[in-house]
Design an enzyme around this catalytic site. Structure first.
Site, PDB file in Angstrom:
ATOM      1  CG  ASP A   1      -2.565  16.200  -6.410  1.00 46.43           C
ATOM      2  OD1 ASP A   1      -1.322  16.003  -6.307  1.00 46.43           O
ATOM      3  OD2 ASP A   1      -3.242  16.703  -5.498  1.00 46.43           O
TER       4      ASP A   1
ATOM      5  CG  ASN B   1       2.348   6.843  -5.925  1.00 44.19           C
ATOM      6  OD1 ASN B   1       3.079   6.055  -6.515  1.00 44.19           O
ATOM      7  ND2 ASN B   1       2.757   7.552  -4.891  1.00 44.19           N
ATOM      8  CB  THR B   2       1.283   2.011  -3.615  1.00 41.31           C
ATOM      9  OG1 THR B   2       1.849   1.528  -2.399  1.00 41.31           O
ATOM     10  CG2 THR B   2       1.975   1.404  -4.800  1.00 41.31           C
ATOM     11  CG  HIS B   3       4.225   7.635  -0.239  1.00 43.66           C
ATOM     12  ND1 HIS B   3       5.324   8.083  -0.955  1.00 43.66           N
ATOM     13  CD2 HIS B   3       4.405   8.054   1.036  1.00 43.66           C
ATOM     14  CE1 HIS B   3       6.119   8.742  -0.133  1.00 43.66           C
ATOM     15  NE2 HIS B   3       5.587   8.746   1.084  1.00 43.66           N
TER      16      HIS B   3
ATOM     17  N   GLY C   1       0.810  17.743  -7.327  1.00 44.48           N
ATOM     18  CA  GLY C   1       1.811  17.842  -6.260  1.00 44.48           C
ATOM     19  C   GLY C   1       2.566  16.529  -6.098  1.00 44.48           C
TER      20      GLY C   1
ATOM     21  CG  ASP D   1       4.246  11.186  -2.649  1.00 41.59           C
ATOM     22  OD1 ASP D   1       3.849  10.502  -3.604  1.00 41.59           O
ATOM     23  OD2 ASP D   1       5.421  11.161  -2.248  1.00 41.59           O
TER      24      ASP D   1
ATOM     25  CB  ILE E   1       7.547  14.200 -11.013  1.00 41.53           C
ATOM     26  CG1 ILE E   1       8.491  14.225  -9.810  1.00 41.53           C
ATOM     27  CG2 ILE E   1       6.320  15.077 -10.839  1.00 41.53           C
ATOM     28  CD1 ILE E   1       7.859  14.232  -8.476  1.00 41.53           C
TER      29      ILE E   1
END
Ligand code: GRF
Length: 194
Positions: free
Chosen positions: A141, A107-109, A143, A145, A92
């Site tokens: 941000d 980010n890639t999730h 949080g 994801d 994180i």
């Protein structure tokens, strides 16, 4: 590698295999150039970057997480990024990092957010029994994801899928999507527009 004046400068964060990083490296063109790859552990992603002649740095997490965040900020800063890509980075990003790079960190999730946030997006989607999951590129941000979604692509879940087979098909989509997003990203002051 040096970027041209007009190309976007990209720093990539990795923790593992680095297959998304490899796709990002292969996708470089006049729209973006990777200036540095930063990892929290020595990993194949770092080897891939070095093989491509990219500047690398490993910033290992010690006892003090806030001090680690500061070292991470410095490591990323030295790549002078217009945009930071978390591509399989498994930590994180803290307050210091966001204070410096929020609005230009993506980010890639491996799931269709807002479903299946967190470190086990593929496993959780499979366990839930969804028939469609996929890939999401989003802003980072404070949080987990939760940042604004930039792009998504669906992937069908097959009856005989395991976490590994499903994840591999999702990664095929992730590799294309992150390159498309980077090619479409434009500088906008100290942040980016996508
Ligand atoms: C990707 O599925 C990414 O979304 C997730 O970790 C995976 C990284 O794969 N957070 P690789 O190391 O680039 O092969």
């Amino acid at each position: 590698m040096t970027s041209t004046n007009s190309s976007l400068r990209v720093v990539v964060l990795v923790s593992g295999t680095g297959s998304l990083l490899q796709a990002i490296l292969e996708g470089q063109d006049s729209s973006y150039q990777v200036t540095k790859v930063v990892a929290d552990v020595d990993c194949p992603g770092i080897d891939k970057a070095q093989a491509a002649g990219i500047d690398t740095e490993v910033v290992a997490l010690g006892e003090d997480r806030s001090e680690w965040n500061k070292r991470l900020v410095d490591a990323v800063d030295s790549g002078q990024p217009d945009v930071v890509v978390s591509a399989g980075f498994m930590k994180i990003l803290g307050e210091d990092f966001l204070a410096r790079f929020e609005g230009r960190t993506i980010n890639t999730h491996p799931a269709l957010l807002p479903s299946f946030k967190g470190a086990h997006g593929v496993r959780d989607a499979l366990a839930y029994g969804v028939k469609v999951t996929g890939s999401t590129v989003h802003f980072v941000d404070a949080g987990v994801d939760t940042g604004r979604i930039i792009a998504q692509q669906p992937v069908a879940v097959l009856d005989d899928d395991t976490e590994a087979t499903l994840h591999e098909r999702i990664k095929v989509v992730e590799r294309e999507l992150i390159v498309q997003v980077l090619r479409a990203t434009k500088r906008s002051g100290t942040t980016v527009e996508i």
